[in-house]
Each structure stands twice: as structure tokens, then as C-alpha cells.
Scaffold this motif. Structure first.
Motif, PDB file in Angstrom:
ATOM      1  N   LYS A  62     -47.422  -5.751  -1.794  1.00 61.29           N
ATOM      2  CA  LYS A  62     -46.809  -4.521  -1.280  1.00 61.29           C
ATOM      3  C   LYS A  62     -47.681  -3.859  -0.228  1.00 61.29           C
ATOM      4  CE  LYS A  62     -43.925  -3.508  -5.291  1.00 61.29           C
ATOM      5  NZ  LYS A  62     -43.649  -2.607  -6.442  1.00 61.29           N
ATOM      6  N   ILE A  63     -48.989  -3.911  -0.401  1.00 63.52           N
ATOM      7  CA  ILE A  63     -49.892  -3.347   0.610  1.00 63.52           C
ATOM      8  C   ILE A  63     -49.724  -4.098   1.931  1.00 63.52           C
ATOM      9  CG2 ILE A  63     -52.305  -3.056   1.278  1.00 63.52           C
ATOM     10  CD1 ILE A  63     -52.963  -2.582  -1.659  1.00 63.52           C
ATOM     11  N   GLY A  64     -49.744  -5.435   1.852  1.00 64.72           N
ATOM     12  CA  GLY A  64     -49.613  -6.237   3.067  1.00 64.72           C
ATOM     13  C   GLY A  64     -48.263  -6.081   3.733  1.00 64.72           C
ATOM     14  N   SER A  65     -47.178  -6.146   2.937  1.00 61.17           N
ATOM     15  CA  SER A  65     -45.837  -6.040   3.517  1.00 61.17           C
ATOM     16  C   SER A  65     -45.583  -4.654   4.097  1.00 61.17           C
ATOM     17  CB  SER A  65     -44.780  -6.370   2.457  1.00 61.17           C
ATOM     18  OG  SER A  65     -44.839  -5.450   1.379  1.00 61.17           O
ATOM     19  N   SER A  66     -46.152  -3.623   3.484  1.00 61.07           N
ATOM     20  CA  SER A  66     -45.978  -2.262   4.006  1.00 61.07           C
ATOM     21  C   SER A  66     -46.637  -2.118   5.374  1.00 61.07           C
ATOM     22  CB  SER A  66     -46.566  -1.233   3.032  1.00 61.07           C
ATOM     23  OG  SER A  66     -45.880  -1.256   1.799  1.00 61.07           O
ATOM     24  N   LEU A  70     -44.770  -1.327   8.971  1.00 64.87           N
ATOM     25  CA  LEU A  70     -45.168  -0.284   9.913  1.00 64.87           C
ATOM     26  C   LEU A  70     -45.269  -0.836  11.336  1.00 64.87           C
ATOM     27  CD1 LEU A  70     -47.954   1.672   7.966  1.00 64.87           C
ATOM     28  CD2 LEU A  70     -45.702   2.524   8.629  1.00 64.87           C
ATOM     29  N   LEU A  71     -45.861  -2.025  11.461  1.00 63.39           N
ATOM     30  CA  LEU A  71     -45.967  -2.638  12.781  1.00 63.39           C
ATOM     31  C   LEU A  71     -44.593  -2.954  13.359  1.00 63.39           C
ATOM     32  CD1 LEU A  71     -48.976  -5.110  12.418  1.00 63.39           C
ATOM     33  CD2 LEU A  71     -48.881  -3.065  13.829  1.00 63.39           C
ATOM     34  N   LYS A  72     -43.722  -3.527  12.531  1.00 69.56           N
ATOM     35  CA  LYS A  72     -42.394  -3.911  13.006  1.00 69.56           C
ATOM     36  C   LYS A  72     -41.565  -2.703  13.413  1.00 69.56           C
ATOM     37  CE  LYS A  72     -41.879  -8.311  10.550  1.00 69.56           C
ATOM     38  NZ  LYS A  72     -41.087  -9.070   9.541  1.00 69.56           N
ATOM     39  N   ALA A  73     -41.784  -1.579  12.724  1.00 71.15           N
ATOM     40  CA  ALA A  73     -41.002  -0.383  13.033  1.00 71.15           C
ATOM     41  C   ALA A  73     -41.240   0.093  14.461  1.00 71.15           C
ATOM     42  CB  ALA A  73     -41.344   0.735  12.048  1.00 71.15           C
ATOM     43  N   ALA A  74     -42.420  -0.188  14.980  1.00 70.75           N
ATOM     44  CA  ALA A  74     -42.759   0.272  16.330  1.00 70.75           C
ATOM     45  C   ALA A  74     -42.512  -0.795  17.393  1.00 70.75           C
ATOM     46  CB  ALA A  74     -44.225   0.704  16.379  1.00 70.75           C
ATOM     47  N   TRP A 223     -52.788   5.003  15.184  1.00 72.26           N
ATOM     48  CA  TRP A 223     -52.957   5.379  13.776  1.00 72.26           C
ATOM     49  C   TRP A 223     -52.721   4.178  12.866  1.00 72.26           C
ATOM     50  CZ3 TRP A 223     -49.362  10.203  14.579  1.00 72.26           C
ATOM     51  CH2 TRP A 223     -50.054  11.147  15.357  1.00 72.26           C
ATOM     52  N   ILE A 224     -51.703   3.372  13.215  1.00 76.14           N
ATOM     53  CA  ILE A 224     -51.435   2.175  12.411  1.00 76.14           C
ATOM     54  C   ILE A 224     -52.601   1.197  12.513  1.00 76.14           C
ATOM     55  CG2 ILE A 224     -49.897   0.183  12.126  1.00 76.14           C
ATOM     56  CD1 ILE A 224     -47.610   1.925  13.151  1.00 76.14           C
ATOM     57  N   ILE A 225     -53.143   1.047  13.720  1.00 75.49           N
ATOM     58  CA  ILE A 225     -54.274   0.144  13.922  1.00 75.49           C
ATOM     59  C   ILE A 225     -55.491   0.602  13.137  1.00 75.49           C
ATOM     60  CG2 ILE A 225     -55.942  -0.650  15.648  1.00 75.49           C
ATOM     61  CD1 ILE A 225     -53.606  -0.755  17.644  1.00 75.49           C
ATOM     62  N   ARG A 226     -55.691   1.898  13.027  1.00 72.10           N
ATOM     63  CA  ARG A 226     -56.847   2.420  12.294  1.00 72.10           C
ATOM     64  C   ARG A 226     -56.838   1.999  10.823  1.00 72.10           C
ATOM     65  NH1 ARG A 226     -59.879   6.070  15.060  1.00 72.10           N
ATOM     66  NH2 ARG A 226     -58.960   7.036  16.903  1.00 72.10           N
ATOM     67  N   ILE A 227     -55.639   1.810  10.259  1.00 74.05           N
ATOM     68  CA  ILE A 227     -55.573   1.401   8.852  1.00 74.05           C
ATOM     69  C   ILE A 227     -55.404  -0.111   8.722  1.00 74.05           C
ATOM     70  CG2 ILE A 227     -54.628   3.632   8.139  1.00 74.05           C
ATOM     71  CD1 ILE A 227     -51.876   2.294   7.909  1.00 74.05           C
TER      72      ILE A 227
END
Length: 501
Positions: A62-66, A70-74, A223-227
């Protein structure tokens, strides 16, 4: 000749060596990789498998798929705004047509080298002949043909949007999903960008809005890259559980051939190209490495695009006006890993596994498909589409795609890393050849995060772009003046009577 610009002096870094290490993006990614493998192995030892999830393996998944979600959403808004903005930015670049042509030419040159390496490795290592005969044939989830590829370029609607529904007879539940055809998004964005350029001043407000929107989307992606280290931990841990090391056993020779090919391209071919253009190999790798790491983890060139563009500008010294065109173009079409090395070796693997002898013409077709058809991968995890396109062109059994699905995610990590490295390399080479590369910045020490929020939203960034543009204009005008003077001198010499010479 190099371009130089005046930059603000940075405050001295007072962090201690331990804090510097812990806050290093590269260290965080590597640590997450190691911890992810350890967590995955622990989950496997506790009885987790692809068919028998446990609390730990489910959490990792779930951590990986989430993070991937997030990446796909953008992806769609990023592709649209990046391509429109990149095309519009050409109006700020002197000799834009030449730069665009040089970029595409070097995309093709590096793809040709990569596919030749793939063919040679496939013939030398013979992965299909060494594969175990107990391989399970999966169901290819995507089939690529030239007709499908060409028809897929025709937009069904403005956003390339598609909706699919499925009905579960046991639960009487209807589930629907929304998908985007990335190729259609690229086509729509390219057409809109070209139309905006043709519209001239009337399109300026639209272009300004698009560039502002791109900045907003990129900020979200920062922000996504930071995590990314958190996502890395989950993705790697889940991969160990889902695919394990046992599935690599029967395809070890194939996986080895692919990774040898990827290593040859990124650690031999690219350094040779860097060196032959008079640039430092060490500076290239230290500059591009943050994006390569993220590409390895995310398995998406588009998801890595903001960081790739940032390191290309800030670390490698490519002017922003050109990088903002070349890098997004590369993220959708420059695929030395997914579209060159992998389909070449995989096609030879399938032919050897099914006992099909390939002739010279078919090997030539592999080269042509790899160089011309790389847009079929569209910057996402779509190498399977490229492989089915290659197999269908060669007339090889499409069942061969299913043989390789089990380890595709493991291979895709290396493929995407090579893609990203090449997407930063070509703009750097072209900028150096055209004399617009900032060599001072290229050779500068690497300090801080490549996506630090210091210049992008400041007036200094605009001044830096203006300085690049002014210097490029001056160089272009000087070159034209010199060429005209030389031509005038030649004409005068030709017109002079022979008796007076």
C-alpha cells in the motif's frame, strides 16, 4: 565558448557531516532501497507471498502503490502543460529549428547505438536458448501493432480520456475506472502548442497561463519527490514479496543480458559521448544521478520529468529555454532502455525460445522499430507495448510477452534509469555543440538538493533566463555578421579582375 551568468551568493552551509549525509537525497534513496529489501525479506520469511499477503507485505504494497498513484495523478496535467510550454519556449530560443533538429537527431543516434548493443548481447548470450522450459506464460495486458499505434494517435476527446466498466457476477458490483491515452495527450498538447505559436500575440495570455500552471504542477511534484524515499521503501519491499528471487532463476540469463546492456549504455556509451564533447564524465554523473535514482524507483520517465529537467538546468548547465523543450520531449520519446535495449534482447529471446531463426532483414526491422517507434512507450511503464509492437512487426508469437511479465517490474527499474540518464544527456550534448552550455555551472561543485526552492520563483530566475537569451542573441548576431562579411569578401575577390590579383 560557454555562457556565464551572475548568481546570488549562497549562505555558507553550517551543517555537520552527519546531518549533510542524512539530509542528502541520494543517501535517503539508497537507505530506503536497503531497508525496503530487508523489510521484504522479513515479510517473505514470515510467510508472505504474492498469493498469501501478510500485514507487513500488505503495508509495503500500500505504501508503494500509494506513491505510484500520486505520481500518476500528476502525469496528465504535467504532460499537457510541459509540452505546450516547451513548444512555446522555442520562440525564446535563437535558431530553434536547428536545436530541435539536433535534439531529435541525437535521440535517434543514441537509440541506434543502444539497439545494436541489445542485438549483439542477444546473439552472444543466447538468453532464449538458456531459459527454463517450465516458464509460465502470462496474458499480455497490452498488445502493440503499428495500426494500433497509429490509430492511438487520433484523439478520441480533448484529454484522451477513456472510461471502462466491469461487472462482477458474484457480488453484482459494477466498477468503473478512468484512464488516459498518453499518446493522445501528447498529440493534443503538441497541436495546441504549435497552434499557440502560430496565433502569435493573441495567444500570449494562454501561454502565460500554461506556464504558470506548469509551475504549480511542478511545485506539487516537488512535494511528491521529497517523499520519494518513503515510496521507495514500499515499492522495493513489495517487489521482493511479489516477485522474489526465485522467479528470476528461469529468466536469469535474460535479466542478466538486459542489465548488461543497460550498464553498457549508461556507463560506457554515455561517458564516451560526454568525453568526446570535451565534458567531464564525473560532473555528468554527479549532476544527473538524483534523477537517475528517482527514475529507478518510480519506473516512470514522466514522473521523474520535473527532477530531470531541474538537474539538466541547474547541474548540467543547459539553458532553461532549451531544456524546457528538450527534456519534456525526451521524457515522451527518448527511451534507450525501454524502446531500444529491452525490445531488441526480448525479441531475440522470444525467437530463440520458440525456435524461430531471424534473418538479416528482421534484425534490421528491430533497429527501425526501436528508433522510430519509441514514442509508443510514452514515458510511462509501457515497455510491454513496445515489445508487442516489435514482435508483431517481426511476426513472432505474442505469447512470448507473457513469458517475461513476471520479472518486468524488476527490469523496468533499470530501463527507466537509463531512459532518464539519456534524456538529460542529449540536451547537454546539443547545448555544448551549439555553444550555449554554461560550462561554469556544469563544472561547479554539486551542493544542496537539485529541487531546492531557491531560484525558480524569484526574479533572479527571470534575470538568468534573460542573460542566457541576450548572450545567445549576441552570439547569433555576431556569427551572422561574420558569415556575411566572409561572403562579401569572397564575392569581392571573385569580382576582382584576374590581372589585378
Amino acid at each position: 565558448m560557454s555562457t556565464t551568468t551572475t548568481r546570488r551568493e549562497k549562505a555558507p552551509d553550517t551543517r555537520g557531516p552527519v546531518r549533510k549525509l542524512l539530509t542528502s537525497f541520494g543517501f535517503q534513496i539508497i537507505a530506503a532501497l536497503v531497508l525496503g529489501v530487508v523489510a521484504g525479506l522479513i515479510a517473505v520469511n514470515l510467510g508472505a507471498s504474492a498469493t498469501n499477503p501478510t500485514v507487513l507485505s500488505d503495508t509495503l504494497g500500500k505504501i508503494g502503490s500509494s506513491y505510484v498513484t500520486l505520481l500518476k495523478a500528476a502525469v496528465v496535467p504535467l504532460i499537457f502543460t510541459a509540452i505546450v510550454a516547451s513548444i512555446s519556449n522555442l520562440r525564446r530560443v535563437q535558431n530553434a529549428a536547428r536545436l530541435a533538429g539536433q535534439t531529435i537527431l541525437w535521440f535517434a543516434i543514441t537509440a541506434f547505438i543502444a539497439v545494436v548493443i541489445g542485438i549483439v548481447l542477444g546473439l552472444v548470450i543466447q538468453p532464449g536458448a538458456r531459459a527454463g522450459q517450465d516458464l509460465e506464460t502470462g496474458d499480455p495486458y497490452a498488445v502493440g501493432t503499428w495500426w494500433n499505434f497509429l490509430l492511438g494517435l487520433i484523439p478520441q476527446n480533448f484529454l484522451g480520456l477513456s472510461v471502462s466498466s466491469s461487472f462482477d457476477a458474484e457480488t453484482s458490483v459494477v466498477t468503473s475506472g478512468v484512464g488516459f491515452n498518453i499518446l493522445q495527450v501528447i498529440v493534443v498538447a503538441a497541436v495546441v502548442g504549435i497552434a499557440a505559436l502560430k496565433a502569435g500575440k493573441k495567444a500570449e495570455p494562454f501561454l502565460a497561463f500554461t506556464e504558470s500552471l506548469l509551475k504549480v504542477i511542478q511545485r506539487v511534484l516537488w512535494w511528491i519527490i521529497r517523499i520519494a524515499p518513503i515510496g521507495t521503501f514500499g515499492l522495493i519491499g513489495s517487489a521482493v514479496v511479489q516477485y522474489g528471487w526465485d522467479k528470476l532463476a528461469s529468466l536469469a540469463w535474460f535479466a542478466g543480458a538486459v542489465y548488461i546492456g543497460l550498464a553498457l549504455v549508461i556507463f560506457v556509451v554515455y561517458p564516451i559521448l560526454v568525453k568526446t564533447h570535451g565534458l567531464s564524465i564525473k560532473q555528468y554523473f554527479s549532476g544527473v544521478w538524483p534523477a537517475v535514482q528517482l527514475g529507478f524507483v518510480s519506473r516512470s520517465s514522466i514522473g521523474t520529468l520535473p527532477l530531470t529537467e531541474r538537474v539538466t538546468e541547474r547541474n548540467l548547465g543547459v539553458p532553461r529555454a532549451y531544456a524546457s523543450f528538450a527534456v519534456p520531449l525526451g521524457a515522451t520519446t527518448k527511451m534507450d532502455g525501454c524502446a531500444a535495449i529491452y525490445p531488441a534482447i526480448a525479441a531475440i529471446f522470444v525467437a530463440q525460445f520458440f525456435g524461430v531463426d531471424l534473418n538479416f532483414f528482421q534484425y534490421l526491422l528491430i533497429v527501425i522499430v526501436s528508433v522510430v517507434g519509441s514514442a509508443a512507450t510514452a514515458g510511462t511503464t509501457g515497455a510491454v507495448v513496445m515489445l508487442t509492437l516489435t514482435l508483431s512487426t517481426l511476426g513472432l508469437p505474442l505469447e512470448g510477452v507473457g513469458l517475461l511479465l513476471a520479472i518486468d517490474p524488476i527490469l523496468d527499474m533499470g530501463r527507466t534509469a537509463v531512459n532518464v540518464a539519456g534524456q538529460a544527456l542529449v540536451p547537454t550534448i546539443v547545448a555544448k555543440r551549439e555553444g550555449i552550455l554554461d560550462l561554469d555551472l556544469y563544472n561547479a561543485p554539486r551542493e544542496g538538493l537539485p529541487f531546492a526552492e531557491d531560484l525558480d520563483d524569484s526574479d533572479d530566475a527571470d534575470k538568468e533566463d534573460a542573460a542566457h537569451a541576450a548572450l545567445a542573441d549576441a552570439k547569433h548576431e555576431a556569427a551572422e555578421a561574420a558569415a556575411e562579411a566572409e561572403k562579401a569578401a569572397e564575392e569581392a575577390d571573385a569580382a576582382e579582375p584576374a590581372s589585378t590579383r
